[in-house]
Design an enzyme around this catalytic site. Sequence first.
Site, PDB file in Angstrom:
ATOM      1  N   SER A 281       0.833  -1.211   0.000  1.00 26.68           N
ATOM      2  CA  SER A 281       0.000   0.000   0.000  1.00 26.68           C
ATOM      3  C   SER A 281       0.864   1.256   0.000  1.00 26.68           C
ATOM      4  O   SER A 281       0.343   2.367   0.063  1.00 26.68           O
ATOM      5  CB  SER A 281      -0.963  -0.022   1.194  1.00 26.68           C
ATOM      6  OG  SER A 281      -0.251  -0.366   2.359  1.00 26.68           O
TER       7      SER A 281
ATOM      8  N   ARG B  97      13.850  20.207 -15.738  1.00 22.05           N
ATOM      9  CA  ARG B  97      13.954  18.798 -15.387  1.00 22.05           C
ATOM     10  C   ARG B  97      14.605  18.068 -16.550  1.00 22.05           C
ATOM     11  O   ARG B  97      14.052  17.980 -17.642  1.00 22.05           O
ATOM     12  CB  ARG B  97      12.564  18.196 -15.144  1.00 22.05           C
ATOM     13  CG  ARG B  97      12.641  16.697 -14.913  1.00 22.05           C
ATOM     14  CD  ARG B  97      11.325  16.058 -14.545  1.00 22.05           C
ATOM     15  NE  ARG B  97      11.569  14.632 -14.276  1.00 22.05           N
ATOM     16  CZ  ARG B  97      11.357  13.665 -15.159  1.00 22.05           C
ATOM     17  NH1 ARG B  97      10.865  13.951 -16.348  1.00 22.05           N
ATOM     18  NH2 ARG B  97      11.630  12.412 -14.850  1.00 22.05           N
TER      19      ARG B  97
ATOM     20  N   TYR C 111      14.388  -4.361   6.080  1.00 21.97           N
ATOM     21  CA  TYR C 111      14.858  -5.439   5.187  1.00 21.97           C
ATOM     22  C   TYR C 111      15.332  -6.670   5.959  1.00 21.97           C
ATOM     23  O   TYR C 111      14.938  -7.796   5.624  1.00 21.97           O
ATOM     24  CB  TYR C 111      16.018  -4.980   4.292  1.00 21.97           C
ATOM     25  CG  TYR C 111      15.670  -4.021   3.178  1.00 21.97           C
ATOM     26  CD1 TYR C 111      14.355  -3.715   2.858  1.00 21.97           C
ATOM     27  CD2 TYR C 111      16.685  -3.421   2.432  1.00 21.97           C
ATOM     28  CE1 TYR C 111      14.066  -2.823   1.838  1.00 21.97           C
ATOM     29  CE2 TYR C 111      16.397  -2.534   1.408  1.00 21.97           C
ATOM     30  CZ  TYR C 111      15.084  -2.237   1.116  1.00 21.97           C
ATOM     31  OH  TYR C 111      14.816  -1.368   0.099  1.00 21.97           O
TER      32      TYR C 111
ATOM     33  N   HIS D   7      22.469   6.637  -8.579  1.00 21.36           N
ATOM     34  CA  HIS D   7      22.103   6.794  -9.993  1.00 21.36           C
ATOM     35  C   HIS D   7      23.258   7.371 -10.830  1.00 21.36           C
ATOM     36  O   HIS D   7      23.632   6.813 -11.857  1.00 21.36           O
ATOM     37  CB  HIS D   7      20.884   7.720 -10.135  1.00 21.36           C
ATOM     38  CG  HIS D   7      19.674   7.279  -9.357  1.00 21.36           C
ATOM     39  ND1 HIS D   7      19.380   5.958  -9.111  1.00 21.36           N
ATOM     40  CD2 HIS D   7      18.673   7.993  -8.772  1.00 21.36           C
ATOM     41  CE1 HIS D   7      18.251   5.892  -8.414  1.00 21.36           C
ATOM     42  NE2 HIS D   7      17.812   7.103  -8.192  1.00 21.36           N
TER      43      HIS D   7
ATOM     44  N   ASP E  51      20.704  10.391  -2.212  1.00 17.19           N
ATOM     45  CA  ASP E  51      19.458  10.158  -2.947  1.00 17.19           C
ATOM     46  C   ASP E  51      19.716   9.901  -4.429  1.00 17.19           C
ATOM     47  O   ASP E  51      19.047   9.086  -5.055  1.00 17.19           O
ATOM     48  CB  ASP E  51      18.536  11.388  -2.775  1.00 17.19           C
ATOM     49  CG  ASP E  51      17.127  11.129  -3.280  1.00 17.19           C
ATOM     50  OD1 ASP E  51      16.551  10.098  -2.916  1.00 17.19           O
ATOM     51  OD2 ASP E  51      16.611  11.963  -4.058  1.00 17.19           O
TER      52      ASP E  51
END
Length: 484
Positions: free
Chosen positions: A14, A341, A131, A250, A245
């Site tokens: 959820s 962006r 986890y 990334h 982050d």
Amino acid sequence: PETGSLSIIVLGASGDLAKKKTFPALFNLYRQGFLPADEICIFGYARTKISDDELRNRLHGFLVKEKDASPEQLQDVSKFLHLIKYVSGSYDSENDFHLLDKKISEHESSTNSAEGSSRRLFYLALPPSIYPSVCKMIKTCCMNKSDLGGWTRVVVEKPFGKDLESAEQLSTQIGELFEEPQIYRIDHYLGKELVQNMLVLRFANRLFLPLWNRDNIANVQIVSKEDFGTEGRGGYFDQYGIIRDIIQNHLLQIFCLVAMEKPVSLNPEHIRDEKVKVLQSVLPLKDDDVVLGQYEGYRDDSTVPDHSNTPTFATVILRVHNERWEGVPFILKAGKALNSRKADIRVQFKDVPGDIFKCKKQGRNEFVIRLQPSEAMYMKLTVKQPGLEMSTVQSELDLSYRQRYQGVTIPEAYERLILDTIKGDQQHFVRRDELKASWEIFTPLLHSIDKGEFKSIPYQPGTRGPAEADELLLEKAGYVQTHG
Ligand code: BG6
């Protein structure tokens, strides 16, 4: 391909990630025929006590926008939602996980023919702090037990720890329960089309092979700009900041693909071996190669402490100590609440020696790979200005995906990565030693930020970030800006 029952268990069903990314990706895979209805059952697991139908209703709007949908799409959604069952339970209760196991086993025995195997994919759309407990429950109660073969795999999301020590601790805890080939650490940037294209570009094009080194390349920029702030995520974000982050994962993954040596083969282990090597060749970061920023208004969020120094912007220069790259700055830059962006990789070439056209002022050759929005690759070249005059101008060789590949749908990163997990292909997932090497690079800097030794410079939302970042690039990286 393997056949037999396939159970996908989304833990944290959820939560935001599950609703926005995991279930929509599963839906797209289903629509394309990758999740055959006679094999698959998707289980949503979470603490909330709701029924199957309530979960389905909650997911509906994330799968399709009712008002734009065709009757066929709505029918697909409804068929897909009926493949989903909901199990409510806590994340540390053996009883609840035994119940989950029972439901998975029921699905397996209703699906499997004599030769079918049982495949169990656990997707942890959960905060990393739980986890270890969830993995223990899976290991104790829910492993595939079929004599007919199959597997159990777990998918985990970043953040994998907060620094080297906590990441290693998490890796050890999970590593005691599962073998590395069972653990899929997702970095969704590795599922983006143009990130996946990187090795092809570099190693399948003769054109680039001789140029891709310190003799020709002046600097490389890997940039992620976002034009929105931390809206609604301030509480999470303030604990992590932009480096944890986006940059440490990334952008650093992209750095690996740009800078690594050619792998022995396309075997995922060979590729990841090279990524680890280049990460290990990065020199310790120097303070004066870093600029941090925080946008004005960030602390207005009630979940962010009034005196937070957490960076929402950072520019970091990486220096690689090897034969190919010594002296070439790799600039990693990411920021929230900026003027646009976009995410791209910009390889800037050195000036032409003996420049008879005096074209230097027009800018250097650049090879740009735009990851998003509107995937594209273009090469900035100096050409003759068309016309009677002999003058030069900078122009582009442009490969825009939308034009060149009209009608081709570019898959979502999560879709691709979940499919890889089902196939057992770990190429686009982060290996434990890679994770360790990436934390080794950033941990000293992160610790000094956490101790307040490194200040974030305020910047106005909607700008390029602190002016100091551009000054740094000019001064330290000889970076000549040729774009907005
Ligand atoms: C996530 C970060 O991993 O990546 C977010 O937590 C960020 O802060 C997002 O906005 C960016 O992903 P994408 O695919 O939209 O570039």
